[in-house]
Design a protein around this motif. Structure first.
Motif, PDB file in Angstrom:
ATOM      1  N   LYS A  32      -8.618  -4.956  10.606  1.00 34.78           N
ATOM      2  CA  LYS A  32      -8.669  -3.869   9.613  1.00 34.78           C
ATOM      3  C   LYS A  32     -10.105  -3.471   9.277  1.00 34.78           C
ATOM      4  N   THR A  33     -10.938  -4.477   8.984  1.00 31.18           N
ATOM      5  CA  THR A  33     -12.316  -4.166   8.592  1.00 31.18           C
ATOM      6  C   THR A  33     -13.045  -3.477   9.743  1.00 31.18           C
ATOM      7  N   ALA A  34     -12.862  -3.999  10.960  1.00 33.38           N
ATOM      8  CA  ALA A  34     -13.506  -3.388  12.125  1.00 33.38           C
ATOM      9  C   ALA A  34     -13.010  -1.952  12.298  1.00 33.38           C
ATOM     10  N   PRO A  98     -15.286 -11.021   6.760  1.00 34.68           N
ATOM     11  CA  PRO A  98     -13.952 -10.639   6.285  1.00 34.68           C
ATOM     12  C   PRO A  98     -13.903 -10.440   4.771  1.00 34.68           C
ATOM     13  N   THR A  99     -13.096  -9.475   4.359  1.00 33.17           N
ATOM     14  CA  THR A  99     -12.829  -9.282   2.926  1.00 33.17           C
ATOM     15  C   THR A  99     -11.374  -9.653   2.720  1.00 33.17           C
ATOM     16  N   ARG A 100     -10.997  -9.969   1.476  1.00 30.95           N
ATOM     17  CA  ARG A 100      -9.666 -10.512   1.295  1.00 30.95           C
ATOM     18  C   ARG A 100      -8.856  -9.817   0.214  1.00 30.95           C
ATOM     19  N   ILE A 132      -7.495   3.270   2.722  1.00 29.40           N
ATOM     20  CA  ILE A 132      -7.242   2.100   1.877  1.00 29.40           C
ATOM     21  C   ILE A 132      -6.961   0.895   2.761  1.00 29.40           C
ATOM     22  N   ASP A 133      -7.657  -0.183   2.500  1.00 31.10           N
ATOM     23  CA  ASP A 133      -7.511  -1.422   3.263  1.00 31.10           C
ATOM     24  C   ASP A 133      -6.712  -2.404   2.403  1.00 31.10           C
ATOM     25  N   TYR A 134      -5.601  -2.914   2.882  1.00 30.72           N
ATOM     26  CA  TYR A 134      -4.900  -3.968   2.123  1.00 30.72           C
ATOM     27  C   TYR A 134      -4.249  -4.946   3.089  1.00 30.72           C
TER      28      TYR A 134
HETATM   29 MG    MG Z   1     -10.740  -7.350   6.503  1.00 33.76          MG
END
Ligand code: MG
Ligand code: GDP
Length: 459
Positions: A32-34, A98-100, A132-134
């Protein structure tokens, strides 16, 4: 005042089809982040580079430019694009940290319109794109809304076999010492809940993705909150009414609180605002890990599909009015395989989600599948061997070794257990390719993904 004006403008833009909320999800490490980093990077460069030929508006040279603008939802953290890009541009290049949690970023895309109705107003339009990233793990919790505590507990215990049996031992041992009828001690419950959470983390580390509650492994802002301190219990079906101060009563209350304040709240406050959805799936890691991991990924995907089933009297309709009308499933990290295998990767992904997809309950949603790489880490080419030329990929491993290899064949159908006996699929972790400041990062078909997701909004 500004806030209200902005909200009114948002409403008007929505009416003119000029605002899309694109949600990006997938299980942890799906990419997702990439993906978001690359997507933003591509759009910011598209006025000066031919980097998105498969996006109609870019191919027709109708995109004038894109820029970042402040998001309007002030309650959600900003997606940290600058840091993620800095990681990719560092030397040697690194993958973003990474984000969480959930995060958001907004772009304004200026483009020349094609539609006559829009042209009457002006020949240049702006599309506001919220990304939106979730965590996909949060979607694994939806089925919990239809289960009471006893049924959910039984389901969790039924799932404990294979790798899980060994991993579950520490918390099950503590659980068996607990008397559910006595008055609850916060400390004991917190301790067993921590062991249960630990078990879920270990499942993920062993390549198993179906974990419930999904929030336990990615708690975001709820880290340490008592609403995340419960766990399933054994043999509850025959249980008579428990005293309201007992352990069992407290666990039940927390479970119900979790259903309402965590699961339902996510669907009401976040999910209900999404217009389009991309679900990223890393099919290659489970293929590399083995049969159990692969089948587990499949059942996790099956659970995720429930969130897009808006049957007329369905559970989701009772919570909110769903808006998502397009869902794209994307097999990520396609740069790990040779181009001759892209077709197989897509058909494998299709097979993984096919049974659920067939269901008539999805009739109002357009679904499709692609394979892509958000941030290319390899080049593809050929190597000459005694048996002739074979396709190969070339990259630099995370331990800085340059290698050229043929990673193996991707099965085009769901493999049976024999596949893992006779085949070896080589999944090596690569560093991203070196990225200079003024170039967009290299990708495979991210433009195709964009065209499917928002192409119709750029006409
Ligand atoms: Mg991520
Ligand atoms: N080769 C390659 N690896 C990728 C790509 N996208 C993600 N990865 C790998 O997958 C890891 C997890 O990606 P990330 O975007 O952090 O996943 P998230 O947890 O879904 O946000 C990264 O650290 C990379 O090692 C891609 O397009 N190509």
């Amino acid at each position: 005042m500004n806030r209200i004006r902005q909200e009114v403008n948002d409403l008007i833009n929505r009416g003119l089809d000029a605002h899309v909320r694109l949600a990006v999800t997938g299980l942890s490490r799906a990419g997702k982040t990439a993906f978001i980093t690359s997507l933003v990077n591509q759009l910011l460069h598209t006025s000066t580079h031919d980097n998105l030929p498969l996006l109609g508006a870019a191919r027709d040279k109708r995109i004038i430019g894109a820029k970042r603008v402040p998001q309007t939802n002030l309650m959600v953290p900003r997606f940290d694009y600058d840091n993620a890009l800095a990681q990719l541009q560092s030397s040697p290049p690194q993958w973003p940290i990474p984000t969480r949690d959930v995060s958001e970023i907004r772009l304004a895309i200026k483009y020349k319109t094609k539609k006559r109705t829009k042209k009457l107003l002006s020949s240049v339009s702006t599309l506001y794109l919220d990304i939106i990233d979730y965590p996909g793990e949060w979607l694994l919790d939806l089925p919990m809304l239809e289960l009471d505590f006893a049924t959910w507990s039984a389901q969790q215990f039924n799932a404990i076999h294979g790798i899980r049996a060994e991993l579950a031992k520490p918390w099950v041992e503590e659980l068996d010492k607990l008397d559910l009828t006595v008055e609850a001690s916060e400390k004991t419950l917190a301790h067993i809940a921590a062991l249960y959470t630990d078990y879920l983390h270990k499942c993920k580390e062993s390549g198993l993705h179906w974990v419930q509650p999904g929030r336990f492994v990615l708690p975001g802002e709820l880290e340490g909150a008592p609403v995340l301190q419960f766990f399933p219990c054994r043999n509850l079906n025959g249980e008579t009414k428990a005293d309201k101060h007992s352990v069992l009563a407290l666990l039940k209350r927390r479970y119900e609180e979790y259903q309402n304040k965590v699961v339902k709240a996510f669907y009401k406050h976040h999910f209900s605002t999404f217009d389009r959805q991309i679900v990223l799936v890393d099919c290659l890691s489970p293929l590399n890990a083995g049969h159990e991991s692969f089948m587990d990924m499949r059942s996790a995907l099956d659970q995720i599909m429930h969130s897009f089933r808006y049957g007329r009297n369905g559970l989701l309709k009772r919570i909110f009015s769903p808006k998502i009308d397009k869902v794209l499933f994307a097999a990520t990290k396609a740069d790990h395989i040779t181009p001759d295998q892209y077709g197989n990767l897509v058909s494998l992904l299709q097979q993984m989600i096919h049974p659920a997809w067939q269901s008539a309950a999805y009739e109002n949603i357009e679904m499709s599948c692609i394979s892509m790489a958000s941030v290319r880490a390899t080049k593809s080419g050929h190597i000459d061997t005694n048996d002739g030329r074979i396709p190969a990929i070339q990259g630099v491993t995370e331990t800085d070794e340059p290698i050229t290899l043929y990673p193996g064949e991707v099965p085009s159908k769901l493999p049976n257990p024999d596949f893992w006996l006779n085949n070896h699929f080589d999944f090596t972790s690569f560093r991203p390719m070196t990225l200079s400041q003024d170039q967009p990062c290299q990708h495979i078909r991210i433009d195709k993904a964009l065209d499917t997701l928002i192409g119709d909004k750029l006409k």
